[in-house]
Design an enzyme around this catalytic site. Structure first.
Site, short mmCIF file in Angstrom:
data_model
loop_
_atom_site.label_atom_id
_atom_site.label_comp_id
_atom_site.label_asym_id
_atom_site.label_seq_id
_atom_site.Cartn_x
_atom_site.Cartn_y
_atom_site.Cartn_z
N HIS A 155 -19.45 -38.41 146.25
CA HIS A 155 -19.69 -37.00 146.66
C HIS A 155 -18.58 -36.15 146.03
O HIS A 155 -18.44 -36.16 144.81
CB HIS A 155 -19.74 -36.97 148.19
CG HIS A 155 -20.18 -35.68 148.81
ND1 HIS A 155 -20.78 -34.66 148.13
CD2 HIS A 155 -20.10 -35.24 150.11
CE1 HIS A 155 -21.06 -33.65 148.95
NE2 HIS A 155 -20.65 -33.98 150.16
N HIS A 190 -27.84 -36.87 140.19
CA HIS A 190 -27.91 -36.12 141.44
C HIS A 190 -29.13 -36.56 142.22
O HIS A 190 -30.17 -36.85 141.63
CB HIS A 190 -27.98 -34.61 141.17
CG HIS A 190 -27.58 -33.81 142.35
ND1 HIS A 190 -28.48 -33.45 143.33
CD2 HIS A 190 -26.37 -33.34 142.74
CE1 HIS A 190 -27.84 -32.78 144.26
NE2 HIS A 190 -26.56 -32.70 143.94
N ASP A 218 -19.72 -31.59 139.68
CA ASP A 218 -18.36 -32.11 139.56
C ASP A 218 -17.92 -32.30 138.11
O ASP A 218 -16.73 -32.39 137.84
CB ASP A 218 -18.26 -33.47 140.28
CG ASP A 218 -18.25 -33.30 141.78
OD1 ASP A 218 -17.58 -32.37 142.25
OD2 ASP A 218 -18.92 -34.07 142.48
N1 ACO Z 1 -23.93 -43.15 135.81
C1 ACO Z 1 -24.73 -44.18 135.48
N2 ACO Z 1 -25.86 -44.49 136.10
C2 ACO Z 1 -26.20 -43.72 137.14
C3 ACO Z 1 -25.44 -42.62 137.56
C4 ACO Z 1 -24.28 -42.34 136.85
N3 ACO Z 1 -23.50 -41.34 137.19
N4 ACO Z 1 -26.05 -42.03 138.60
C5 ACO Z 1 -27.15 -42.74 138.83
N5 ACO Z 1 -27.25 -43.75 137.97
C6 ACO Z 1 -28.30 -44.75 137.90
C7 ACO Z 1 -28.06 -45.80 138.95
O1 ACO Z 1 -27.26 -46.85 138.50
C8 ACO Z 1 -29.46 -46.22 139.28
O2 ACO Z 1 -29.93 -47.06 138.26
P1 ACO Z 1 -30.87 -48.33 138.60
O3 ACO Z 1 -32.11 -47.73 139.19
O4 ACO Z 1 -31.06 -48.96 137.26
O5 ACO Z 1 -30.11 -49.15 139.58
C9 ACO Z 1 -30.26 -44.93 139.17
O6 ACO Z 1 -29.54 -44.12 138.25
C10 ACO Z 1 -30.40 -44.18 140.50
O7 ACO Z 1 -29.07 -43.99 141.01
P2 ACO Z 1 -28.71 -43.96 142.54
O8 ACO Z 1 -27.24 -44.16 142.70
O9 ACO Z 1 -29.62 -44.86 143.32
O10 ACO Z 1 -29.12 -42.45 142.86
P3 ACO Z 1 -28.78 -41.68 144.18
O11 ACO Z 1 -29.74 -40.58 144.26
O12 ACO Z 1 -28.64 -42.61 145.32
O13 ACO Z 1 -27.29 -41.15 143.89
C11 ACO Z 1 -25.49 -40.00 143.02
C12 ACO Z 1 -26.96 -39.92 143.42
C13 ACO Z 1 -24.65 -40.61 144.14
C14 ACO Z 1 -24.97 -38.60 142.77
C15 ACO Z 1 -25.39 -40.86 141.74
O14 ACO Z 1 -26.04 -40.22 140.68
C16 ACO Z 1 -23.93 -41.16 141.38
O15 ACO Z 1 -23.35 -42.11 141.91
N6 ACO Z 1 -23.33 -40.34 140.47
C17 ACO Z 1 -21.94 -40.54 140.12
C18 ACO Z 1 -21.04 -39.95 141.20
C19 ACO Z 1 -21.08 -38.46 141.22
O16 ACO Z 1 -20.98 -37.79 140.20
N7 ACO Z 1 -21.14 -37.90 142.44
C20 ACO Z 1 -21.17 -36.45 142.65
C21 ACO Z 1 -22.55 -35.98 143.03
S1 ACO Z 1 -22.59 -34.24 143.23
C22 ACO Z 1 -21.81 -33.99 144.67
O17 ACO Z 1 -21.84 -34.78 145.59
C23 ACO Z 1 -21.01 -32.80 144.84
#
Ligand code: ACO
Length: 373
Positions: free
Chosen positions: A221, A259, A310
């Protein structure tokens, strides 16, 4: 029996709100019906906080009254003053903020009141106090002299003054103010949801905000902005594409991308990218900006993921001279306006938030005395 859960509550509508709205397919964000593109760069953070907490963009008179309330809210209280040095020595920034906000609640005369009037007073005070807490925490841990808050300065200008110790350049103030506007609210994100769950038990605003701060801290987050900067600093400028591809091949997440709701460009990232470029050029060294652009291209090509709020916030804060471990605290400075507005909204039409769960453990276990297990 409960239905199968949606993992991570994806697509579950958990609350009704009049505060903000996202169209994840079109990449649009609205605060109380105003498009973020109309607010960013044209509306100050103070006006935005008023919009969220009080229901409308302020008139000049309303802004003057709200501004006076914010200036009065800047004082930290005896309990915080007495403990901030020791907390700064022992706790990391987000942990310290959690503690300090909790301490400040102890002395608040409205601490046990959840009326709309009391909540509005607490919302303004928490919004005013958060940037001062961050700056005072930083000064306490570094031993730096810190200028007193200047009642004539906006929250953005005052924060930059107190953090850098220098009178900030007016364009830098405008950019930082726009950052605060862009981060102010974002529907049912994890920290706002945590605040609403807490508030819905009819707990008080400070308790709800402490829950929100603890939730924002995590790297999935708000904690992602700090991790973005650390990633940029760990990569050689000419190794960006290869390093990002290796990380992805190893199953690592690239912080600042992806996201839950946006499936296209996050509209906040559009502004932050532009501001990052402008500050990089003004700084005369655009290395981190260029690296960010390259990362963006690689992650989009390899994974189809877009930068979230971010990603470019990291380099904007860096170019503004904000220490990296204060990036997430800066997020909290802005989001305080939204969290508090959500607590006001929750208390105004409350029902306990208590979802069900799917039981996946053992059944029909036979109890045995302790010596027979
Ligand atoms: N880098 C690489 N792969 C990613 C990323 C990333 N940043 N984000 C998602 N994916 C991939 C996952 O590995 C997953 O792949 P899979 O289906 O092959 O396992 C798929 O995309 C779906 O990802 P989830 O984590 O299940 O998506 P979710 O909707 O649960 O999570 C989140 C969203 C937490 C923002 C995720 O994209 C993430 O972890 N991003 C990196 C952290 C980040 O930047 N957080 C800030 C978000 S904005 C905020 O909160 C202010």
């Amino acid at each position: 029996m409960a239905d199968k859960p949606t993992k991570g509550l994806a697509d579950v509508v958990a609350a009704s709100t009049a505060l903000s709205d996202i169209d994840g397919k079109a990449g649009r964000l609205f605060y109380r019906g105003y498009d973020i593109h109309d607010l960013a760069g044209r509306t100050t953070f103070e006006e935005t906080a008023h919009l969220l907490q009080c229901g409308a963009l302020p008139t000049r008179d309303q802004l003057a009254a709200y501004g006076a309330e914010l200036v009065n809210g800047r004082s930290l209280g005896a309990l915080v003053e007495a403990n901030i040095s020791e907390i700064a020595e022992k706790q990391a920034p987000m942990e310290a903020l959690r503690t300090l906000v909790s301490l400040s609640g102890a002395e608040n005369p409205d601490k046990d009141a959840n009326s709309a009037e009391a909540n509005h007073r607490k919302a303004a005070q928490l919004t005013a106090q958060q940037p001062i807490l961050v700056a005072r925490y930083h000064a306490a841990r570094t031993g730096a002299e810190i200028p007193d808050p200047d009642p004539g300065l906006s929250i953005a200008a005052n924060f930059l003054l107190q953090i850098t110790g220098k009178v900030p350049d007016p364009r830098q103030v405008e950019i930082f103010d726009t950052c605060l506007v862009l981060h102010a609210d974002h529907t049912m994100n994890a920290s706002t949801f945590a605040a609403r769950v807490c508030a819905a038990t009819l707990s008080d605003m400070h308790s709800a905000i402490v829950a929100a701060i603890g939730t924002l801290k995590g790297p999935l987050h708000g904690g992602a902005n700090e991790q973005v900067m650390r990633t940029l600093q760990s990569i050689a400028p000419d190794q960006v594409a290869g390093t990002v591809r290796d990380k992805l091949a190893n199953g690592e997440k690239i912080m600042g991308f992806g996201h839950r709701v946006y499936k296209t460009e996050d509209p906040r990232a559009t502004h932050l990218r532009r501001m990052s470029e402008e500050l990089a050029q003004a700084a005369g060294d655009d290395t981190y900006y260029r690296m960010s652009k390259e990362m963006e291209e690689v992650v989009l090509a390899e994974k189809g993921l877009y930068p979230n709020v971010d990603f470019y916030a990291a380099t904007v804060y860096h170019y503004l001279g904000i220490p990296t471990d204060l990036f997430t605290p800066v997020f909290s400075v802005s989001r305080m306006s939204g969290w508090t507005a959500h607590v006001i909204e929750q208390h105004a039409d409350n029902r306990l938030i208590r979802p069900d769960s799917e039981y996946i453990g053992e059944r029909d276990q036979k109890w045995k005395p302790i010596d027979e297990r």
